[in-house]
Design an enzyme around this catalytic site. Sequence first.
Site, PDB file in Angstrom:
ATOM      1  N   ALA A 119      32.917  19.293  28.552  1.00  0.00           N
ATOM      2  CA  ALA A 119      33.323  18.509  29.727  1.00  0.00           C
ATOM      3  C   ALA A 119      33.847  19.469  30.786  1.00  0.00           C
ATOM      4  CB  ALA A 119      34.419  17.520  29.352  1.00  0.00           C
ATOM      5  N   LYS A 120      33.992  19.009  31.976  1.00  0.00           N
ATOM      6  CA  LYS A 120      34.661  19.793  33.020  1.00  0.00           C
ATOM      7  C   LYS A 120      35.230  18.824  34.031  1.00  0.00           C
ATOM      8  CE  LYS A 120      35.218  24.186  34.129  1.00  0.00           C
ATOM      9  NZ  LYS A 120      35.321  25.313  33.181  1.00  0.00           N
TER      10      LYS A 120
END
Length: 412
Positions: free
Chosen positions: A103-104
Amino acid sequence: MDPFEEVNLSLNKASKYTNTKVTDGILEMLTTPWREIIVSCPIKMDNGETKVFSGYRIQHNAVRGPYKGGVRFHPDANHSEVKALSSLMTWKNAIVDIPFGGAKGGIQVDPNKLSKNELYNLTKRYTLSIDKFLGPNTDIPAPDLGTNSQTMAWMMDAYGSIHGYTPAIVTGKPVELGGSIGRDSSTGRGVVFIIDEVCKKLKLNPKNTSLIIQGFGQVGSWIAQIAFEKGYKIMAVSNVNGAILSNKGINIPNLIEYYNSNKTFDGYKNVEHISNDDLLLAKCDFLIPAAIERVITEKNADQIRSKIIIEAANHPVTPEADKILESKNIDIYPDTLVNSGGVIVSYFEWIQNLYQHQWEIERVNSELQKIITKAFIEVYDNAKNKNISFRLSALTIGLNRVIHTADLRGYI
Ligand code: NAD
């Protein structure tokens, strides 16, 4: 090219070398984020005006474990960039075989233009806007560009205001709040473990091996210190304002003392002062970009004189430069493997938080060495067996792991 398209092109290329045939449907699953959250974060500024900031949390793939990846505060943070970075986290975590998806997150803001109070309010609003999609078994953020342990303390506090005390909700926290000892040096330490392994393969003695490091921040300064302690010759270092070089090698503890009190390399004696461009072109065994992305491009790749490039920064070599360096037989060890020390120790932090226990520094460093060395050997052997680049080899290993787990879970 659009950053997300660029990552997907690399995946497409690597999918030709996987153990399982990657059909169009599987490729679509691997290249499509599972969830994309876009939020507006209004805050009242110190001058009484209301300002709205765009925030993102892209959850790319969680087939191997909870989503994991940093949150950046940067004026250029945008949807496509955050998507690309979220995908890279899926592959990085799979390459080093830690039980996380990718994720980011990001907020489009220049953190240097906000007061501490404004940053606190923005971090809190962002966390509360995405809180339903976070959790120690769901999605665990960490610091990235423009964020730090203070930001993580605020995120933990905002999340805790709803769910109760939950240190495992973020990593990269201050040690007093459950952060891991050794997290600050972990990325640089991991880079030096990789250099040690390359030296073993090439039968190089650290004492006769020269390093050039671009960037003297969180990653570069630790690489310099740890490599110096191990006896490597640090020939040159730089920061955004310029570089210094000495063919005899730089005394790093002495330089750090100078740098800490002067915040610059200017005036440092018995070295040559050169430009950042020239630093990249100097002759050495290992060139280590540890500053920003896209510093080795089609404009300078042909003039690079190092034998090996170790990508400590994210994405320092463009795809065009990659081809030129390959034709010059310069080996590149990719960012997805080389700079994974930070996320590996984040994994240790998460484990420590779940058990409410703190590891000693010796344990942190030796477990880090075990994981990153194993990943290096896998990437190296796979590249040699398939006669492909280390970059392609690493990505193929990541893809194999994600595809296999997706298969076990019934997704394909
Ligand atoms: P930092 O901000 O602490 O340090 C960056 C350094 O690069 C500074 O010394 C700065 O002066 C220098 N720099 C900036 N622009 C430059 C330019 N144009 N030319 C030369 N030098 C320049 O950042 P960091 O945390 O050390 O991160 C460095 C790189 O490593 C980034 O690509 C980051 O994404 C990557 N990375 C960092 C971590 C981590 O744990 N910090 C983990 C994985 C990857």
